[in-house]
Design a protein around this motif. Structure first.
Motif, short mmCIF file in Angstrom:
data_model
loop_
_atom_site.label_atom_id
_atom_site.label_comp_id
_atom_site.label_asym_id
_atom_site.label_seq_id
_atom_site.Cartn_x
_atom_site.Cartn_y
_atom_site.Cartn_z
N GLY A 473 0.82 -1.21 0.00
CA GLY A 473 0.00 0.00 0.00
C GLY A 473 0.85 1.26 0.00
O GLY A 473 0.52 2.24 -0.68
N VAL A 497 -5.56 -0.87 -7.42
CA VAL A 497 -5.73 -1.53 -6.12
C VAL A 497 -5.92 -3.04 -6.24
O VAL A 497 -6.17 -3.72 -5.25
CB VAL A 497 -6.92 -0.93 -5.33
CG1 VAL A 497 -6.66 0.51 -4.96
CG2 VAL A 497 -8.22 -1.05 -6.11
N SER A 498 -5.77 -3.60 -7.46
CA SER A 498 -6.08 -5.02 -7.64
C SER A 498 -5.10 -5.93 -6.90
O SER A 498 -5.43 -7.06 -6.56
CB SER A 498 -6.11 -5.39 -9.13
OG SER A 498 -4.83 -5.24 -9.69
N GLN A 505 -6.57 -1.39 0.28
CA GLN A 505 -7.34 -0.91 -0.86
C GLN A 505 -8.22 0.27 -0.45
O GLN A 505 -8.30 1.28 -1.16
CB GLN A 505 -8.21 -2.07 -1.38
CG GLN A 505 -9.20 -1.70 -2.46
CD GLN A 505 -10.04 -2.90 -2.87
OE1 GLN A 505 -9.60 -3.77 -3.59
NE2 GLN A 505 -11.28 -2.95 -2.41
N SER A 527 -10.52 -0.83 -14.07
CA SER A 527 -10.56 -1.94 -13.11
C SER A 527 -11.48 -3.04 -13.61
O SER A 527 -12.33 -2.81 -14.47
CB SER A 527 -11.06 -1.42 -11.75
OG SER A 527 -11.12 -2.47 -10.81
N VAL A 532 -15.37 -1.60 -6.71
CA VAL A 532 -14.39 -0.52 -6.60
C VAL A 532 -14.75 0.62 -7.55
O VAL A 532 -14.72 1.80 -7.18
CB VAL A 532 -12.97 -1.05 -6.89
CG1 VAL A 532 -11.98 0.09 -7.11
CG2 VAL A 532 -12.50 -1.94 -5.75
#
Length: 635
Positions: A473, A497-498, A505, A527, A532
């Motif tokens: 992160g 963020v996958s 996330q 995405s 998300v």
């Protein structure tokens, strides 16, 4: 409790690793069980000890690890009764008789777990060669039967293929076949669907459920996806920093969570029922202060000044891109096979909004982003950027104009590990864009770097550290800071963020939202995770086989999708809610892009020109046959 009732019982398991700086305790006094024919889900973030526990069960812990406690395996087919795996020599005949035979494991990343030098069939029948007395012909037949069982339409052909010839979903199916070919009583599935599209994930989950009931097999399912847990598990064990926080039946865990960590994990998951303006609750909030960036670069000044305008920032018209795959052997003549990755894509991104771009792997999302960033040249089409300093033809820009364009559009990549140089400190990574574009003096660059760190919630003491010393992160936040260094007007986020845990996330998504509101940024957010995109986007474009098949404001698309592809994508999303289970019966077996199940109004069976964007009102467009009645398209 009677241990004889459990297939696998772990008692007071502690695992530590000997390191240069001292001992690291990865697992502390963990106890859990797996019942025969049932699914136990082990849930937690990266680094919580989930995979280390699975390695201990399989007897494949690294040599630097030491473990205490008990791992009792009580297989009905074992005449010896319960055996303690920790007491067995790591490479002794006892554990080797169990591993791959009575216990199978599916690894997280099939491409690195399958040998690239051996065919799928060779790798599947290896377990049979070790653990059975079958002849070569019988082994091949058993392997092909298993490949057919996991969903290969032509098992005999798949048997002779190599892993690189298969898609991600098919490689994962081959891995499942390899784990199950000896019909084990326990299957350990370590994040089996993390890297897969939502539709392929749903297919794999359905496959695992069907095989579990067919083979009466128990499963230890390791995951951080609570939606997968709600649809698969009978019992749930929640682990945090190597300690079990909460355990119990799935009903109790979801309806009456007790531990604050579990409650926090559930609040960090984006879901479709979120109200307008509602924020995700990250487990560890990161203080963000982007005010120090305002006015530091010309672009951020312009963004702040005009963020309330709704004019179009980026206009994309009819871009197409065809790739040619050369398939040839040493002696055969080269055979050029064109593949249309992007096929007449058009959309607008308005200033200050977030446009979500969703679709399965291979639909052309990333190719579109590369065309916008001038990393790939399209065959045809146009891209215009209405910059604060005047319009720019993105595809025609050369020399100084291209250099100027680079400051207006930046990209946040999917994998921060491979997109940050391991040989550069964070100070160098963040100041490099400023040096390339000759922004400011050495002193002002140093001030800008400190402002960037403050904006993403990192401390100045991190400046001289290298990327490897940060968590996933934190690395992604550094990637975002680098993209912001030049004060861009448009940020393209490609699956940002996958690769991250649910809680991390939530941090990154909240950070992107905060930066958007404070700096007036515009996003193209790519995405395959619909929840998300629902959280981030103002409007959503859905892409299938190189085309945009539907585009609409977020609330319209999520509430009343029209195109069958969009509906298939939404139907395949696993909810972290016991009252909304996945409908495995209606899932499209060929994937969401299988046009055979589409209404004739959406298929282009006759000619490509037959399809065009139909206007359903309120900014809702869907790709449909020109002769179809638009009013009849609504579900």
């Amino acid at each position: 409790m009677d241990t004889g009732a459990d297939l696998l019982r772990i008692e007071d398991l502690s695992i530590s690793f000997a390191m240069m700086g001292g001992q690291i305790d990865a697992v502390r006094k963990a106890s859990l069980r797996v019942l025969p024919g049932k699914v136990t889900a082990l849930v937690g973030e990266s680094g919580s000890g989930k995979s280390v526990i699975s390695q201990a069960v399989m007897g494949i812990l690294p040599k630097t690890a030491s473990a205490t406690g008990q791992i009792l395996f009580c297989d009905p087919k074992l005449s010896t009764g319960p055996v303690d795996i920790l007491q067995m020599p790591p490479d002794g005949p006892q554990i080797r008789a169990l591993r791959g035979n009575r216990m199978g494991k599916i690894f997280q990343e099939p491409m690195t777990s399958l040998s690239p030098l051996h065919t799928i069939g060779n790798q599947i029948q290896e377990s049979l060669k070790i653990h059975t007395d079958l002849t070569a012909r019988e082994r091949r037949q058993r392997s092909e039967d298993m490949l057919g069982m996991v969903g290969f339409s032509k098992p005999s052909r798949a048997f002779d293929m190599y892993p690189f010839e298969l898609s991600g979903g098919m490689r994962q199916r081959a891995m499942i076949a390899m784990a199950l070919v000896c019909q084990p009583s326990l299957l350990i599935a370590d994040e089996p669907t993390t890297a897969l599209d939502v539709t392929i994930q749903a297919q794999i989950l359905k496959l695992l459920r069907d095989l579990q009931s067919q083979l009466n097999m128990a499963m230890l399912l390791i995951t951080h996806d609570l939606g997968v847990v709600a649809n698969m598990a009978d019992e749930v064990v929640v682990i945090y920093h190597g300690e079990i926080m909460e355990a119990g039946p799935v009903e109790t865990i979801f309806r009456k969570p007790c531990h604050p960590y579990l409650k926090g994990l559930m609040a960090a998951v984006p879901h479709f029922d979120m109200k307008q303006g509602e924020r995700l609750k990250a487990l560890r909030e990161v203080p963000v202060d982007a005010s120090s960036l305002l006015g530091r670069t010309p672009a951020t000044q312009a963004n702040a000044a005009i963020k309330l305008q709704s004019d179009v920032l980026l206009s994309v018209r009819d871009i197409s891109k065809t790739f040619t795959t050369r398939k040839s052997s040493w002696f055969a003549k080269a055979d050029n096979q064109p593949h249309k990755a992007v096929d007449g894509v058009s959309f607008d991104i308005r200033r200050g909004e977030c446009l979500g771009l969703v679709g399965e792997s291979g639909c052309g999302k990333t190719t579109v982003s590369k065309i916008l960033m001038r990393a790939v040249t399209p065959d045809s089409g146009s891209v215009m950027l209405s910059s604060a300093e005047g319009p720019i033809d993105v595809l025609a820009a050369q020399g100084d104009a291209l250099q100027k364009l680079r400051t207006k559009m930046q990209m946040v990549f999917q994998d921060p590990v491979s997109s940050l140089s391991p040989r550069m400190t964070i100070q160098n990574i963040l100041s490099e864009p400023l040096e390339i574009h000759d922004r400011g003096s050495g002193k002002s660059r140093a001030e800008t770097v400190k402002a960037l760190l403050k904006a993403i919630g990192l401390d100045q003491r991190h400046l001289n550290r290298y990327p490897h010393s940060f968590s996933g992160g934190q690395r992604q936040r550094i990637g975002i800071a680098r993209a912001l260094a030049l004060g861009p007007e448009l940020l393209i986020c490609d699956e940002p963020v996958s690769a991250l845990d649910v809680s991390v996330q939530a941090q990154i998504l909240n950070l992107l939202k905060d930066l958007q509101s404070e700096l007036g940024l515009t996003y193209l957010f790519i995405s395959h995770n619909l929840a998300v995109v629902d959280y981030m986007a103002d409007r959503i474009a859905v892409m299938c086989a190189g085309r945009i098949v539907e585009i609409a404001p977020r609330e319209i698309l999520m509430r009343a999708p029209v195109h069958p592809y969009t509906r298939s994508l939404l139907a395949a999303v696993p909810f972290p809610d016991l009252d909304r289970p996945l409908d495995f019966q209606t899932l499209n077996t060929g994937g969401a892009s299988d046009m055979r199940n589409w209404n004739a109004a959406f298929r282009d069976d006759e000619a490509e020109a037959a399809l065009s964007a139909a206007d359903l009102g309120e900014g809702h467009f869907v790709l449909a046959n020109r002769n179809a009645d638009v009013r009849e398209l609504r579900p």
